[in-house]
Write a protein that holds these residues in place. Structure first.
Motif, PDB file in Angstrom:
ATOM      1  N   LYS A 111      44.497  44.739  48.367  1.00  0.00           N
ATOM      2  CA  LYS A 111      44.237  44.514  46.933  1.00  0.00           C
ATOM      3  C   LYS A 111      44.456  43.045  46.561  1.00  0.00           C
ATOM      4  O   LYS A 111      43.681  42.459  45.804  1.00  0.00           O
ATOM      5  CB  LYS A 111      45.137  45.411  46.073  1.00  0.00           C
ATOM      6  N   GLU A 112      45.525  42.450  47.090  1.00  0.00           N
ATOM      7  CA  GLU A 112      45.817  41.040  46.782  1.00  0.00           C
ATOM      8  C   GLU A 112      44.695  40.133  47.325  1.00  0.00           C
ATOM      9  O   GLU A 112      44.256  39.217  46.664  1.00  0.00           O
ATOM     10  CB  GLU A 112      47.167  40.632  47.377  1.00  0.00           C
ATOM     11  N   VAL A 114      41.582  40.990  47.851  1.00  0.00           N
ATOM     12  CA  VAL A 114      40.375  41.203  47.028  1.00  0.00           C
ATOM     13  C   VAL A 114      40.505  40.434  45.720  1.00  0.00           C
ATOM     14  O   VAL A 114      39.560  39.766  45.282  1.00  0.00           O
ATOM     15  CB  VAL A 114      40.158  42.719  46.765  1.00  0.00           C
ATOM     16  N   SER A 115      41.681  40.474  45.111  1.00  0.00           N
ATOM     17  CA  SER A 115      41.838  39.742  43.837  1.00  0.00           C
ATOM     18  C   SER A 115      41.744  38.236  44.049  1.00  0.00           C
ATOM     19  O   SER A 115      41.168  37.518  43.228  1.00  0.00           O
ATOM     20  CB  SER A 115      43.163  40.110  43.163  1.00  0.00           C
ATOM     21  N   GLN A 118      38.125  37.467  44.354  1.00  0.00           N
ATOM     22  CA  GLN A 118      37.447  37.543  43.051  1.00  0.00           C
ATOM     23  C   GLN A 118      37.740  36.312  42.188  1.00  0.00           C
ATOM     24  O   GLN A 118      36.910  35.891  41.407  1.00  0.00           O
ATOM     25  CB  GLN A 118      37.860  38.818  42.307  1.00  0.00           C
ATOM     26  N   GLU A 119      38.919  35.722  42.357  1.00  0.00           N
ATOM     27  CA  GLU A 119      39.258  34.487  41.632  1.00  0.00           C
ATOM     28  C   GLU A 119      38.303  33.371  42.005  1.00  0.00           C
ATOM     29  O   GLU A 119      37.954  32.542  41.184  1.00  0.00           O
ATOM     30  CB  GLU A 119      40.683  34.032  41.974  1.00  0.00           C
TER      31      GLU A 119
END
Length: 120
Positions: A111-112, A114-115, A118-119
């Motif tokens: 999840k980290e 992926v985030s 996305q940034e």
């Protein structure tokens, strides 16, 4: 003879007038050519300057992207290292790779990551 003299002066005057007109046309043509050369020179200079600025801008953007990518790789590596450390700690406590807590850590890392992507 007097008539011939008048005709000769008249023709000479006409020739002189034609020469003045021809010279004026030549001068105007030269002037236009000089103006055109000046304008073309200015356009060429502006094109070179624009090209130079575009190259500088592209270089600057590439540097910024390289810096962002390096930061992203560093942050992703740090996240992965933290997760590996937590996993190792849990495994040292006797938890195996299929344990729920270990899976949560792995999902947290994903999840980290992926985030972080996305940034970008």
């Amino acid at each position: 003879a007097e008539y011939e003299e008048k005709m000769r002066k008249l023709l000479e005057g006409k020739d002189a007038e034609e020469q003045r007109l021809k010279q004026r046309l030549i001068d105007e043509a030269k002037s236009r050519m000089n103006e055109e050369a000046t304008i073309n020179g200015l356009i060429s200079m502006a094109d070179k300057e624009r090209s130079k600025r575009l190259t500088e801008l592209q270089s600057s953007k590439k540097k910024q992207m390289d810096i962002m990518k390096a930061r992203m790789r560093k942050r992703m590596a740090a996240a992965k290292a933290r997760a590996e450390a937590e996993k190792k700690k849990l495994q040292d406590e006797g938890k195996d790779a299929n344990d729920e807590e270990v899976k949560k850590i792995e999902q947290g890392v994903l999840k980290e990551q992926v985030s972080l992507l996305q940034e970008q």
